[in-house]
Design an enzyme around this catalytic site. Structure first.
Site, PDB file in Angstrom:
ATOM      1  N   SER A 155       5.291   8.866   9.220  1.00  0.00           N
ATOM      2  CA  SER A 155       5.445   9.800  10.337  1.00  0.00           C
ATOM      3  C   SER A 155       5.232   9.087  11.676  1.00  0.00           C
ATOM      4  CB  SER A 155       4.425  10.927  10.178  1.00  0.00           C
ATOM      5  OG  SER A 155       3.129  10.381  10.146  1.00  0.00           O
TER       6      SER A 155
ATOM      7  N   GLU B  82       9.221  17.710  13.970  1.00  0.00           N
ATOM      8  CA  GLU B  82       9.818  17.335  12.684  1.00  0.00           C
ATOM      9  C   GLU B  82       9.258  18.278  11.622  1.00  0.00           C
ATOM     10  OE1 GLU B  82       8.608  13.682  10.660  1.00  0.00           O
ATOM     11  OE2 GLU B  82      10.686  13.400  10.026  1.00  0.00           O
TER      12      GLU B  82
ATOM     13  N   LYS C 217       0.891  -1.181   0.000  1.00  0.00           N
ATOM     14  CA  LYS C 217       0.000   0.000   0.000  1.00  0.00           C
ATOM     15  C   LYS C 217       0.920   1.220   0.000  1.00  0.00           C
ATOM     16  CE  LYS C 217      -1.555   3.093   1.951  1.00  0.00           C
ATOM     17  NZ  LYS C 217      -1.331   4.513   1.501  1.00  0.00           N
TER      18      LYS C 217
ATOM     19  N   CYS D 291      14.130  11.100   6.112  1.00  0.00           N
ATOM     20  CA  CYS D 291      14.058  10.829   7.556  1.00  0.00           C
ATOM     21  C   CYS D 291      15.451  10.853   8.169  1.00  0.00           C
ATOM     22  CB  CYS D 291      13.397   9.492   7.809  1.00  0.00           C
ATOM     23  SG  CYS D 291      14.399   8.125   7.254  1.00  0.00           S
TER      24      CYS D 291
ATOM     25  N   GLU E 133      -0.342   7.513  -1.218  1.00  0.00           N
ATOM     26  CA  GLU E 133      -1.283   7.983  -2.250  1.00  0.00           C
ATOM     27  C   GLU E 133      -0.705   9.167  -3.019  1.00  0.00           C
ATOM     28  OE1 GLU E 133      -1.451   8.067   0.965  1.00  0.00           O
ATOM     29  OE2 GLU E 133      -2.610   9.735   1.763  1.00  0.00           O
TER      30      GLU E 133
HETATM   31  P1  NAD Z   1       2.598   9.588   6.586  1.00  0.00           P
HETATM   32  O1  NAD Z   1       2.708   9.023   7.961  1.00  0.00           O
HETATM   33  O2  NAD Z   1       1.675  10.718   6.358  1.00  0.00           O
HETATM   34  O3  NAD Z   1       2.119   8.435   5.567  1.00  0.00           O
HETATM   35  C1  NAD Z   1       2.753   7.175   5.527  1.00  0.00           C
HETATM   36  C2  NAD Z   1       1.751   6.122   5.071  1.00  0.00           C
HETATM   37  O4  NAD Z   1       0.697   6.027   6.038  1.00  0.00           O
HETATM   38  C3  NAD Z   1       1.093   6.446   3.733  1.00  0.00           C
HETATM   39  O5  NAD Z   1       0.999   5.259   2.992  1.00  0.00           O
HETATM   40  C4  NAD Z   1      -0.268   6.979   4.131  1.00  0.00           C
HETATM   41  O6  NAD Z   1      -1.258   6.712   3.185  1.00  0.00           O
HETATM   42  C5  NAD Z   1      -0.567   6.266   5.437  1.00  0.00           C
HETATM   43  N1  NAD Z   1      -1.356   7.068   6.382  1.00  0.00           N
HETATM   44  C6  NAD Z   1      -1.345   8.425   6.510  1.00  0.00           C
HETATM   45  N2  NAD Z   1      -2.150   8.801   7.523  1.00  0.00           N
HETATM   46  C7  NAD Z   1      -2.664   7.677   8.051  1.00  0.00           C
HETATM   47  C8  NAD Z   1      -3.545   7.419   9.139  1.00  0.00           C
HETATM   48  N3  NAD Z   1      -4.067   8.405   9.865  1.00  0.00           N
HETATM   49  N4  NAD Z   1      -3.859   6.134   9.421  1.00  0.00           N
HETATM   50  C9  NAD Z   1      -3.342   5.130   8.695  1.00  0.00           C
HETATM   51  N5  NAD Z   1      -2.486   5.318   7.649  1.00  0.00           N
HETATM   52  C10 NAD Z   1      -2.160   6.575   7.336  1.00  0.00           C
HETATM   53  O7  NAD Z   1       4.084   9.919   6.112  1.00  0.00           O
HETATM   54  P2  NAD Z   1       4.535  10.713   4.810  1.00  0.00           P
HETATM   55  O8  NAD Z   1       4.196  12.158   4.969  1.00  0.00           O
HETATM   56  O9  NAD Z   1       4.078  10.004   3.593  1.00  0.00           O
HETATM   57  O10 NAD Z   1       6.127  10.522   4.874  1.00  0.00           O
HETATM   58  C11 NAD Z   1       6.976  11.373   5.593  1.00  0.00           C
HETATM   59  C12 NAD Z   1       7.247  10.830   6.969  1.00  0.00           C
HETATM   60  O11 NAD Z   1       7.853   9.546   6.881  1.00  0.00           O
HETATM   61  C13 NAD Z   1       8.236  11.687   7.766  1.00  0.00           C
HETATM   62  O12 NAD Z   1       7.770  11.773   9.081  1.00  0.00           O
HETATM   63  C14 NAD Z   1       9.528  10.900   7.687  1.00  0.00           C
HETATM   64  O13 NAD Z   1      10.429  11.136   8.737  1.00  0.00           O
HETATM   65  C15 NAD Z   1       9.015   9.503   7.718  1.00  0.00           C
HETATM   66  N6  NAD Z   1       9.994   8.554   7.198  1.00  0.00           N
HETATM   67  C16 NAD Z   1      10.635   7.759   8.083  1.00  0.00           C
HETATM   68  C17 NAD Z   1      11.594   6.867   7.634  1.00  0.00           C
HETATM   69  C18 NAD Z   1      12.330   5.985   8.614  1.00  0.00           C
HETATM   70  O14 NAD Z   1      12.994   5.069   8.170  1.00  0.00           O
HETATM   71  N7  NAD Z   1      12.235   6.224   9.907  1.00  0.00           N
HETATM   72  C19 NAD Z   1      11.896   6.788   6.270  1.00  0.00           C
HETATM   73  C20 NAD Z   1      11.203   7.611   5.382  1.00  0.00           C
HETATM   74  C21 NAD Z   1      10.241   8.506   5.862  1.00  0.00           C
END
Ligand code: NAD
Length: 500
Positions: free
Chosen positions: A231, A385, A178, A286, A181
């Site tokens: 996140s 962040e 998944k 990240c 989006e």
């Molecule tokens: P996000 O948390 O908004 O989304 C990640 C995934 O979760 C997506 O597939 C999204 O559709 C889904 N999602 C979003 N909200 C949700 C909810 N309320 N309930 C269930 N699923 C949900 O993250 P993003 O904005 O796409 O990516 C950036 C974030 O990812 C930053 O915080 C970054 O630090 C983190 N990140 C961490 C690593 C790591 O290895 N620690 C690596 C890359 C990115």
């Protein structure tokens, strides 16, 4: 939204499907132009049911397929990714906005995950303990866990999916991906190439959507394991809901990575490394350095070099423009959110020394590099962040103070020190409160063979992504004790070791 805008496809079993059980769609932007280039269906639980059913159906036969044959699909996949390298990198640039060079680096890291997966047969070998008790032999070996799920973020559309499914699949599991989006196109292309590499139907499946789809996956009876990257708030939710439903979960979250500059550091080299760490991928990594901690006299010369260097970065749209040195952020909303920190910076007592809002953005979601000095740990600039091209600078008098800031930080992904003093580097390495450490390295992100060891609120779970921990996550051990009775043997004779 134009009716001609393509819709991201789902992959269920042997079929590519348009729409599925979507209740609507969300736009996919080209951040370099602001144009909508595709739409992602907002999927529902019925898509999840179909994808998991296909994965469950394919799993027993795939698990029985000899591991060397499973790995052979990865060898073919590796060749296909190498052949389509440029196309994949261009796609990352188009839907994410990275520079072409950054996109190539991402695809390279993803390719290495596939190379790592090719060596899974060796990593599935177990331990053997002959004669662990009288006439008893003991052994362990690794089995797949079943249907695995990957939920990925927007910031590495190609690499993060490749952190997950190549290993899971080569270990004998089937998979439901998944993707974010915001960037579904790279994920679709990766799945197309995997199918072309000869993967049997149902072993990889692809669904789209947001919270509803994620929650349905986390609660599905037939899902065994969930890998998540995103996140911190969502990572925590995924971990809690998934484990409450009996899944094993690895959930990597957000970060606030500190870069410590000692007075004896090489100013030129460290300021270049800092700029690359903070502003590479427009700060949307990240492992991006987002806080520079300048120790003692390091501050002024460092800032002078850094502002000079970052101020000259060529900030421009990246699509069809390989000369751009720093591209846009993912959306107009995200640009406003990051810029918001600059609006409040001076009000809370910090000092903006480089202002990225000055850039000429046109329709692109561009924000130039920003540097804010005199940041303290009570400010949102330090606590939250930001995930954009904004570097906060905190001034301290000693390494001990820098270590204390690390201890107060709720995150714990990466941290780096810049110094020529081995003792200081050793103190930092042993005592800084983060899971990935760099010494004169701006982005201490491990490659495929090493685990991605986030700590604190940057990771929820036990076994991390990548390296042998990744293989352990996607397998479960079976221990066998064996005894063969002498009376059952056709040739009754004394034990071999007694005969001369
Ligand atoms: P996000 O948390 O908004 O989304 C990640 C995934 O979760 C997506 O597939 C999204 O559709 C889904 N999602 C979003 N909200 C949700 C909810 N309320 N309930 C269930 N699923 C949900 O993250 P993003 O904005 O796409 O990516 C950036 C974030 O990812 C930053 O915080 C970054 O630090 C983190 N990140 C961490 C690593 C790591 O290895 N620690 C690596 C890359 C990115």
């Amino acid at each position: 939204m134009s009716t001609e805008t393509p819709t991201a496809k789902l992959r269920i079993g042997s079929k590519w499907i348009d729409g599925g059980g979507a209740t609507g769609s969300t736009p996919v932007f080209n951040p370099s132009t602001g144009e909508i280039i595709a739409k992602t269906p907002v999927g529902s639980a019925s898509d999840v049911d179909a994808a998991v059913a296909a994965a469950l159906d394919a799993q027993p036969e795939w698990a029985e397929t000899p591991v060397v044959e499973r790995a052979r699909v990865m060898f073919a996949y590796r060749e296909l990714i190498a052949r389509h390298f440029e196309e994949l990198a261009r796609l990352v640039t188009r839907e994410h906005g990275k520079t072409y060079g950054e996109a190539r680096a991402e695809v390279q890291r993803g390719l290495e995950m596939v190379e790592f997966a090719c060596s899974v047969p060796v990593m599935l070998s177990g331990d053997t303990f002959p004669q662990i008790a009288e006439s008893v032999d003991g052994e362990t070996n690794r089995h797949p866990v079943g249907v695995c799920v990957g939920i990925t973020p927007y910031n590495f559309p190609n690499m993060v999916p490749l952190w997950m499914f190549p290993i899971a699949i080569t270990c004998g599991n089937t998979f439901v991906l998944k993707p974010s989006e915001k960037v579904p196109l790279s994920a679709i292309r990766l799945v197309e190439l995997l199918v072309e590499a000869g993967l049997p139907d149902g072993v990889i499946n692809l669904v789209h959507g947001g919270k509803e789809v994620v929650d349905a996956l986390l609660q599905h009876r037939d899902v065994a394991a969930v890998s998540f990257v995103g996140s911190t708030s969502v990572a925590k939710h995924v971990y809690q809901l998934g484990t409450a439903h009996g899944k094993r979960v690895q959930a990597a979250g957000g970060a606030k990575n500190h870069l410590i500059i000692m007075p004896d550091a090489d100013v030129d080299q460290s300021s270049k490394a800092l700029a690359a760490s903070a502003f590479g991928c427009a700060g949307q990594r990240c492992m991006a350095g987002s806080v520079a901690i300048a120790v003692g006299s390091a501050g002024d010369p460092l800032l002078e070099q850094l502002v000079g260097f970052a101020g000259k970065l060529k900030v421009a749209p990246t699509d069809n423009n390989d000369a751009s040195e720093m591209g846009p952020v993912i959306s107009g909303d995200h640009r406003s959110r990051v810029a918001g920190y600059l609006e409040t910076a001076e009000r809370v007592g910090a000092k903006v020394v480089l202002d990225g809002r000055d850039v000429d953005a046109g329709d692109a979601f561009l924000l130039g590099p920003s540097i804010v000095d005199q940041v303290t740990t009570d400010m949102p600039l330090w606590k939250e962040e930001i995930f954009g091209p904004l570097l906060s600078v905190v001034r301290v008098d000693s390494l001990q103070e820098a270590l204390a800031i690390g201890r107060a930080c709720p995150f714990g992904n990466g941290a780096s020190i810049f110094t020529s003093d081995g003792y200081a580097a050793r103190e930092f390495k042993r005592h800084f409160n983060a899971g990935m450490i760099g010494i004169n390295v701006g982005v201490p992100a491990p490659m495929a063979w090493l685990p991605f060891t986030g700590w604190n609120q940057s990771f929820f779970g036990d076994l991390h992504i990548q390296g042998t921990e990744g293989v352990q996550f996607y397998t479960r051990q079976k221990m066998t004790l064996t005894r063969w009775f002498e009376s059952a043997s056709e040739s009754h004779h004394d034990p071999v070791w007694k005969s001369k």
